[in-house]
Design a protein around this motif. Sequence first.
Motif, mmCIF file in Angstrom:
data_model
loop_
_atom_site.group_PDB
_atom_site.id
_atom_site.type_symbol
_atom_site.label_atom_id
_atom_site.label_comp_id
_atom_site.label_asym_id
_atom_site.label_seq_id
_atom_site.Cartn_x
_atom_site.Cartn_y
_atom_site.Cartn_z
ATOM 1 N N ALA A 43 0.836 -1.200 0.000
ATOM 2 C CA ALA A 43 0.000 0.000 0.000
ATOM 3 C C ALA A 43 0.869 1.247 0.000
ATOM 4 O O ALA A 43 1.924 1.277 0.617
ATOM 5 N N GLU A 44 0.411 2.255 -0.704
ATOM 6 C CA GLU A 44 1.059 3.559 -0.697
ATOM 7 C C GLU A 44 0.144 4.507 0.061
ATOM 8 O O GLU A 44 -1.057 4.565 -0.210
ATOM 9 N N MET A 45 0.709 5.235 1.033
ATOM 10 C CA MET A 45 -0.098 6.114 1.871
ATOM 11 C C MET A 45 0.594 7.451 2.049
ATOM 12 O O MET A 45 1.824 7.528 2.084
ATOM 13 N N THR A 86 16.247 1.977 4.818
ATOM 14 C CA THR A 86 15.494 1.292 3.760
ATOM 15 C C THR A 86 14.279 0.526 4.277
ATOM 16 O O THR A 86 13.845 -0.444 3.668
ATOM 17 N N LEU A 87 13.704 0.967 5.405
ATOM 18 C CA LEU A 87 12.468 0.371 5.897
ATOM 19 C C LEU A 87 11.273 0.868 5.082
ATOM 20 O O LEU A 87 10.282 0.160 4.921
ATOM 21 N N VAL A 88 11.383 2.108 4.576
ATOM 22 C CA VAL A 88 10.338 2.699 3.741
ATOM 23 C C VAL A 88 10.996 3.416 2.578
ATOM 24 O O VAL A 88 12.207 3.643 2.573
ATOM 25 N N ARG A 89 10.178 3.780 1.615
ATOM 26 C CA ARG A 89 10.670 4.596 0.511
ATOM 27 C C ARG A 89 9.615 5.652 0.204
ATOM 28 O O ARG A 89 8.420 5.406 0.362
ATOM 29 N N MET A 90 10.079 6.818 -0.214
ATOM 30 C CA MET A 90 9.159 7.863 -0.606
ATOM 31 C C MET A 90 8.885 7.699 -2.093
ATOM 32 O O MET A 90 9.803 7.760 -2.916
ATOM 33 N N VAL A 91 7.630 7.470 -2.430
ATOM 34 C CA VAL A 91 7.242 7.211 -3.812
ATOM 35 C C VAL A 91 7.235 8.505 -4.608
ATOM 36 O O VAL A 91 7.821 8.578 -5.685
ATOM 37 N N VAL A 99 4.173 10.679 -0.342
ATOM 38 C CA VAL A 99 3.510 9.380 -0.462
ATOM 39 C C VAL A 99 4.568 8.325 -0.159
ATOM 40 O O VAL A 99 5.632 8.313 -0.775
ATOM 41 N N TRP A 100 4.276 7.445 0.798
ATOM 42 C CA TRP A 100 5.239 6.467 1.287
ATOM 43 C C TRP A 100 4.801 5.053 0.946
ATOM 44 O O TRP A 100 3.617 4.757 0.827
ATOM 45 N N ALA A 101 5.785 4.168 0.838
ATOM 46 C CA ALA A 101 5.530 2.739 0.662
ATOM 47 C C ALA A 101 6.593 1.997 1.462
ATOM 48 O O ALA A 101 7.667 2.540 1.754
ATOM 49 N N ALA A 102 6.298 0.757 1.812
ATOM 50 C CA ALA A 102 7.263 -0.054 2.553
ATOM 51 C C ALA A 102 8.472 -0.322 1.676
ATOM 52 O O ALA A 102 8.351 -0.531 0.463
ATOM 53 N N GLY A 103 9.645 -0.300 2.278
ATOM 54 C CA GLY A 103 10.875 -0.593 1.552
ATOM 55 C C GLY A 103 11.205 -2.065 1.624
ATOM 56 O O GLY A 103 10.493 -2.862 2.242
ATOM 57 N N ASP A 104 12.321 -2.445 1.031
ATOM 58 C CA ASP A 104 12.732 -3.850 1.014
ATOM 59 C C ASP A 104 13.022 -4.369 2.416
ATOM 60 O O ASP A 104 12.543 -5.418 2.809
ATOM 61 N N ALA A 105 13.796 -3.613 3.164
ATOM 62 C CA ALA A 105 14.146 -4.047 4.519
ATOM 63 C C ALA A 105 12.918 -4.053 5.422
ATOM 64 O O ALA A 105 12.789 -4.893 6.297
ATOM 65 N N GLY A 106 12.001 -3.110 5.208
ATOM 66 C CA GLY A 106 10.789 -3.036 6.025
ATOM 67 C C GLY A 106 9.922 -4.260 5.859
ATOM 68 O O GLY A 106 9.390 -4.817 6.807
ATOM 69 N N THR A 107 9.800 -4.738 4.608
ATOM 70 C CA THR A 107 8.984 -5.912 4.349
ATOM 71 C C THR A 107 9.595 -7.134 5.014
ATOM 72 O O THR A 107 8.915 -7.919 5.653
ATOM 73 N N LEU A 108 10.903 -7.274 4.903
ATOM 74 C CA LEU A 108 11.573 -8.410 5.526
ATOM 75 C C LEU A 108 11.470 -8.353 7.043
ATOM 76 O O LEU A 108 11.265 -9.367 7.692
ATOM 77 N N ARG A 109 11.574 -7.180 7.606
ATOM 78 C CA ARG A 109 11.520 -7.025 9.054
ATOM 79 C C ARG A 109 10.145 -7.384 9.593
ATOM 80 O O ARG A 109 10.017 -8.071 10.589
#
Length: 117
Positions: A43-45, A86-91, A99-109
Motif C-alpha cells: 500500500a502507498e499512503m 530502507t524500511l520505507v521509501r518515498m514514492v 507518499v510512502w511505501a514499505a521498503g525492502d528491509a521493512g517488508t523483511l523485518r
Amino acid sequence: MLNATIELFAAPERQRARYIMSHGFFKKGEIAEMCVQHMGNGAEMTTPELAERVIVERDLEITDTALRNSLVFKVVQALRHAKRRTLVRMVEKRQGMCVWAAGDAGTLRVVAVKSMV
C-alpha cells in the motif's frame, strides 16, 4: 505567574494554541514500525493518512487538530529516518504531501517479526 496560570483555565475560548509534546507518547522507532505495518501489503499512503492510522491505533483523540498536526510532523520525521535504513521509501510528492511505501528491509523485518510470533 499566578495570574497567567489562572488565565489559562479561566477563559478557554481565549486560550492560545498549545503545542502538543508527542515525544512522550511513543517509544523510539515505534511510529516508523506502526507505519511500516500499515503499508505492509504494498500500500502507498500519504503522511496524513499514516498519522491518522497511528492516532486510531493508539486510541488518541482523532478530532484534536493540534495533536493530529503534531503527529503528522512526527510521522514525517520517523519515516525520513526509516528511509535511511530502507524500511520505507518515498514514492512521490502529491499536492505537497509525501507518499510512502514499505521498503525492502521493512517488508523483511515485518515478516521476520510475524514469523517469530
